[in-house]
Design a protein around this motif. Structure first.
Motif, PDB file in Angstrom:
ATOM      1  N   GLY A 158       0.793  -1.221   0.000  1.00 40.78           N
ATOM      2  CA  GLY A 158       0.000   0.000   0.000  1.00 40.78           C
ATOM      3  C   GLY A 158       0.825   1.272   0.000  1.00 40.78           C
ATOM      4  O   GLY A 158       0.265   2.372   0.085  1.00 40.78           O
ATOM      5  N   GLN A 159       2.149   1.121  -0.098  1.00 40.29           N
ATOM      6  CA  GLN A 159       3.014   2.310  -0.060  1.00 40.29           C
ATOM      7  C   GLN A 159       3.964   2.380  -1.261  1.00 40.29           C
ATOM      8  O   GLN A 159       3.900   3.323  -2.039  1.00 40.29           O
ATOM      9  CB  GLN A 159       3.817   2.339   1.243  1.00 40.29           C
ATOM     10  CG  GLN A 159       2.938   2.423   2.495  1.00 40.29           C
ATOM     11  CD  GLN A 159       3.726   2.595   3.774  1.00 40.29           C
ATOM     12  OE1 GLN A 159       4.914   2.888   3.755  1.00 40.29           O
ATOM     13  NE2 GLN A 159       3.053   2.394   4.895  1.00 40.29           N
ATOM     14  N   PHE A 160       4.832   1.362  -1.384  1.00 37.18           N
ATOM     15  CA  PHE A 160       5.879   1.436  -2.389  1.00 37.18           C
ATOM     16  C   PHE A 160       5.949   0.157  -3.235  1.00 37.18           C
ATOM     17  O   PHE A 160       6.208  -0.925  -2.692  1.00 37.18           O
ATOM     18  CB  PHE A 160       7.243   1.653  -1.726  1.00 37.18           C
ATOM     19  CG  PHE A 160       7.302   2.909  -0.902  1.00 37.18           C
ATOM     20  CD1 PHE A 160       7.379   4.148  -1.518  1.00 37.18           C
ATOM     21  CD2 PHE A 160       7.258   2.845   0.480  1.00 37.18           C
ATOM     22  CE1 PHE A 160       7.423   5.311  -0.757  1.00 37.18           C
ATOM     23  CE2 PHE A 160       7.302   4.000   1.250  1.00 37.18           C
ATOM     24  CZ  PHE A 160       7.379   5.236   0.632  1.00 37.18           C
ATOM     25  N   PRO A 161       5.770   0.274  -4.552  1.00 34.33           N
ATOM     26  CA  PRO A 161       6.016  -0.878  -5.423  1.00 34.33           C
ATOM     27  C   PRO A 161       7.508  -1.215  -5.406  1.00 34.33           C
ATOM     28  O   PRO A 161       8.335  -0.340  -5.143  1.00 34.33           O
ATOM     29  CB  PRO A 161       5.619  -0.376  -6.816  1.00 34.33           C
ATOM     30  CG  PRO A 161       4.877   0.905  -6.597  1.00 34.33           C
ATOM     31  CD  PRO A 161       5.342   1.464  -5.295  1.00 34.33           C
ATOM     32  N   LEU A 212       9.325   4.207   5.538  1.00 29.66           N
ATOM     33  CA  LEU A 212       7.909   3.844   5.470  1.00 29.66           C
ATOM     34  C   LEU A 212       7.035   5.007   5.916  1.00 29.66           C
ATOM     35  O   LEU A 212       7.411   5.801   6.781  1.00 29.66           O
ATOM     36  CB  LEU A 212       7.631   2.610   6.325  1.00 29.66           C
ATOM     37  CG  LEU A 212       7.869   1.264   5.602  1.00 29.66           C
ATOM     38  CD1 LEU A 212       9.327   1.078   5.240  1.00 29.66           C
ATOM     39  CD2 LEU A 212       7.374   0.105   6.438  1.00 29.66           C
ATOM     40  N   LEU A 213       5.828   5.081   5.336  1.00 29.16           N
ATOM     41  CA  LEU A 213       4.909   6.174   5.628  1.00 29.16           C
ATOM     42  C   LEU A 213       4.162   5.950   6.935  1.00 29.16           C
ATOM     43  O   LEU A 213       3.544   6.867   7.463  1.00 29.16           O
ATOM     44  CB  LEU A 213       3.899   6.311   4.484  1.00 29.16           C
ATOM     45  CG  LEU A 213       4.510   6.466   3.083  1.00 29.16           C
ATOM     46  CD1 LEU A 213       3.418   6.461   2.029  1.00 29.16           C
ATOM     47  CD2 LEU A 213       5.345   7.729   2.996  1.00 29.16           C
ATOM     48  N   GLY A 214       4.217   4.719   7.423  1.00 31.23           N
ATOM     49  CA  GLY A 214       3.491   4.346   8.633  1.00 31.23           C
ATOM     50  C   GLY A 214       3.251   2.856   8.574  1.00 31.23           C
ATOM     51  O   GLY A 214       3.828   2.166   7.727  1.00 31.23           O
ATOM     52  N   PRO A 215       2.385   2.321   9.446  1.00 31.54           N
ATOM     53  CA  PRO A 215       2.028   0.907   9.347  1.00 31.54           C
ATOM     54  C   PRO A 215       1.422   0.635   7.976  1.00 31.54           C
ATOM     55  O   PRO A 215       0.719   1.491   7.442  1.00 31.54           O
ATOM     56  CB  PRO A 215       0.981   0.713  10.443  1.00 31.54           C
ATOM     57  CG  PRO A 215       1.115   1.900  11.323  1.00 31.54           C
ATOM     58  CD  PRO A 215       1.661   3.022  10.504  1.00 31.54           C
ATOM     59  N   THR A 216       1.689  -0.526   7.412  1.00 29.07           N
ATOM     60  CA  THR A 216       1.083  -0.849   6.120  1.00 29.07           C
ATOM     61  C   THR A 216      -0.347  -1.319   6.352  1.00 29.07           C
ATOM     62  O   THR A 216      -0.631  -2.002   7.335  1.00 29.07           O
ATOM     63  CB  THR A 216       1.879  -1.949   5.403  1.00 29.07           C
ATOM     64  OG1 THR A 216       1.937  -3.101   6.245  1.00 29.07           O
ATOM     65  CG2 THR A 216       3.291  -1.483   5.081  1.00 29.07           C
ATOM     66  N   SER A 217      -1.244  -0.935   5.454  1.00 31.24           N
ATOM     67  CA  SER A 217      -2.618  -1.383   5.621  1.00 31.24           C
ATOM     68  C   SER A 217      -3.370  -1.249   4.310  1.00 31.24           C
ATOM     69  O   SER A 217      -2.877  -0.661   3.357  1.00 31.24           O
ATOM     70  CB  SER A 217      -3.318  -0.604   6.737  1.00 31.24           C
ATOM     71  OG  SER A 217      -3.002   0.761   6.632  1.00 31.24           O
ATOM     72  N   HIS A 218      -4.564  -1.837   4.290  1.00 26.86           N
ATOM     73  CA  HIS A 218      -5.385  -1.897   3.093  1.00 26.86           C
ATOM     74  C   HIS A 218      -6.346  -0.722   3.072  1.00 26.86           C
ATOM     75  O   HIS A 218      -7.096  -0.511   4.027  1.00 26.86           O
ATOM     76  CB  HIS A 218      -6.151  -3.229   3.089  1.00 26.86           C
ATOM     77  CG  HIS A 218      -6.986  -3.442   1.872  1.00 26.86           C
ATOM     78  ND1 HIS A 218      -6.460  -3.460   0.596  1.00 26.86           N
ATOM     79  CD2 HIS A 218      -8.310  -3.638   1.732  1.00 26.86           C
ATOM     80  CE1 HIS A 218      -7.422  -3.669  -0.275  1.00 26.86           C
ATOM     81  NE2 HIS A 218      -8.559  -3.777   0.382  1.00 26.86           N
TER      82      HIS A 218
END
Ligand code: MG
Length: 254
Positions: A158-161, A212-218
């Motif tokens: 949800g952040q970086f390919p 990272l922008l923060g926790p990864t999530s959907h």
């Protein structure tokens, strides 16, 4: 000075104060999960000698025999299968996590997508490797399988390919080598430094010290929330029998 200009200047004056803590969380120019976001180019990774032996001093979290290091996400005994020297996600069994926590760590893990493949997009060989149970490197069968760029294999979900798509065909063993630096918070929970990751997929660099922008999530870009300095490494049950093997870690000096 018109009052509107005064108000604008007053607002600008506080911007530097706001900018400092927010700088670590620059939003991506792409909407999350955008199908329009450019897909990383497909490349064939050089052949690797597998399994990659654990270096001296590494902690082997799975050696092909048992789930001794692992438990279910809810703390119950792990319910994944051990088959042919691998641990396999069992649909509905829930994710698994290490019984001990890790912070800054180098992690090696090998995985294989179900063969023959089933489903499409996110519904094909989906699992995930979660550092601190919170920051996911996506596991997906991204071999000739289209999905959104920030959700394909080796994406920081949800952040970086990843920079390139070097996914091997279903059933073939693949590697992630992840160097993870945990986020730092002050004693009041304010973020001092974001989490950072360097990731190699099948030996190819796909993330180079990304913040990272923060926790990864959907479908949500969640802000950082202060957490412990050491938390379990977790593997996701997304309903697909993805296999993992040869999992080892080296804690890193801060
Ligand atoms: Mg996943």
């Amino acid at each position: 000075m018109p009052s509107s200009l005064r108000r604008a200047r007053a607002a600008l004056a506080v911007l530097p104060l706001l900018a400092a803590p927010l700088a670590a969380q620059q939003p991506s120019p792409w909407p999350q999960h955008s199908m329009e976001r450019p897909k990383p180019p497909v490349e064939v990774a050089p052949a690797q000698r597998l399994p990659v032996p654990a270096p001296a001093g590494a902690l082997v979290l799975f050696d092909g025999r048992d789930l001794g290091w692992w438990e279910s996400d809810d703390g119950a005994p792990a319910k994944w299968r051990v088959v042919d020297g691998a641990m396999e996600a069992v649909a509905g069994a829930g994710g698994i996590r290490t019984k001990v926590g890790f912070g800054d760590v180098r992690l090696h893990i090998e995985w294989a997508s179900p063969n023959p493949p089933h489903g499409e997009g996110q519904d094909r060989g989906n699992s995930g490797v979660f550092l601190m149970g919170t920051y996911e490197v996506q596991v997906l069968d991204s071999y000739r399988n289209d999905t959104y760029a920030d959700g394909q294999a080796a994406a920081i979900y949800g952040q970086f390919p990843p920079r390139v798509n070097v996914t091997r065909p279903p059933g073939e063993w693949q590697t992630y080598d992840i160097e993870f630096r945990r986020p730092r918070f002050d004693s009041t929970g304010v973020l001092l430094r974001p989490a950072r990751m360097t990731v190699r997929h099948n030996g190819v660099l796909v993330h180079d010290d990304v913040a990272l922008l923060g926790p990864t999530s959907h479908r949500v870009r969640a802000p950082y929330a202060a957490h412990a300095d050491a938390l379990p490494i977790a593997l996701q049950d997304h309903g697909h029998p993805v296999r993992f093997r040869n999992v080892w870690v080296q804690p890193l000096a801060p």
